[in-house]
Write an enzyme that holds these catalytic residues in place. Structure first.
Site, PDB file in Angstrom:
ATOM      1  N   GLN A 191       0.798  -1.188   0.244  1.00  0.00           N
ATOM      2  CA  GLN A 191       0.023  -0.124   0.150  1.00  0.00           C
ATOM      3  C   GLN A 191       0.923   1.136   0.058  1.00  0.00           C
ATOM      4  OE1 GLN A 191      -3.092  -0.013   2.756  1.00  0.00           O
ATOM      5  NE2 GLN A 191      -3.848   1.960   2.294  1.00  0.00           N
ATOM      6  N   PHE A 192       1.145   1.821  -1.124  1.00  0.00           N
ATOM      7  CA  PHE A 192       2.080   2.990  -1.361  1.00  0.00           C
ATOM      8  C   PHE A 192       1.465   4.176  -0.840  1.00  0.00           C
ATOM      9  CE2 PHE A 192      -0.809   3.861  -4.840  1.00  0.00           C
ATOM     10  CZ  PHE A 192      -0.696   5.202  -4.977  1.00  0.00           C
ATOM     11  N   THR A 193       0.152   4.319  -0.601  1.00  0.00           N
ATOM     12  CA  THR A 193      -0.440   5.354  -0.019  1.00  0.00           C
ATOM     13  C   THR A 193      -0.113   5.618   1.566  1.00  0.00           C
ATOM     14  OG1 THR A 193      -2.409   4.195   0.556  1.00  0.00           O
ATOM     15  CG2 THR A 193      -2.377   5.273  -1.421  1.00  0.00           C
TER      16      THR A 193
END
Length: 161
Positions: free
Chosen positions: A79-81
């Site tokens: 989850q890059f966010t």
């Protein structure tokens, strides 16, 4: 590297309406990779995830047993966010590692998780895909872990739009 950890009764990941992975009792770990992360940060997060004590022992003592102690499953979801900053009301993801580099580090992370725990107990979403994560949080218990490189370069603050 950052991990948002949730103790769960069960969880699953689907892509385009098709379930790609599921677990029973264990933890869901949302994994964010910072642009400055190295194998050193991976090793720290792996060690913490496998050994994090979120369950009672046989005598009822809380926060005594880990996923490894109880042979529980761990569902890892990239989850890059998790590495964002706000630019006004819009999230900015410049602190996240770029796709190809982060895929390589994420695969190293999964490999180390399987070596440190049990290959069949480590599950995964689909890197870079739009995923739907369903879970039944147990507690609820949600914790955040982070391993910070010694010299992290943060983006310059940008004026709000």
């Amino acid at each position: 590297m950052k991990a948002v950890v949730q103790r769960v009764m069960s969880a699953s990941v689907s892509v385009d309406g098709e379930m790609v992975s599921s677990i029973g009792k264990g933890i869901v770990a949302l994994i964010g990779i910072h642009r400055d992360d190295t194998v050193k940060e991976v090793e720290y997060i792996v060690r913490k995830l496998i050994n994090i004590r979120l369950w009672e022992d046989e005598s009822g003592r809380r926060w005594a047993k880990s996923p490894k102690d109880l042979d529980l499953e761990i569902l890892c979801v990239s989850q890059f966010t998790l590495y964002h900053s706000m630019k006004g009301n819009k999230p900015d993801f410049r602190s996240a590692m770029s796709g190809d580099k982060s895929l390589e580090l994420y695969n190293q992370f999964l490999s180390q998780m399987k070596k440190g725990h049990s290959e069949d107990k480590i599950k995964n979403g689909v890197f870079g895909a739009m995923m739907q994560v369903e879970l039944i949080n147990d507690g609820p218990v949600t914790l955040e872990l982070e391993s910070l490189p010694e010299k992290r370069s943060e983006p310059e603050p940008q004026p709000a739009e």
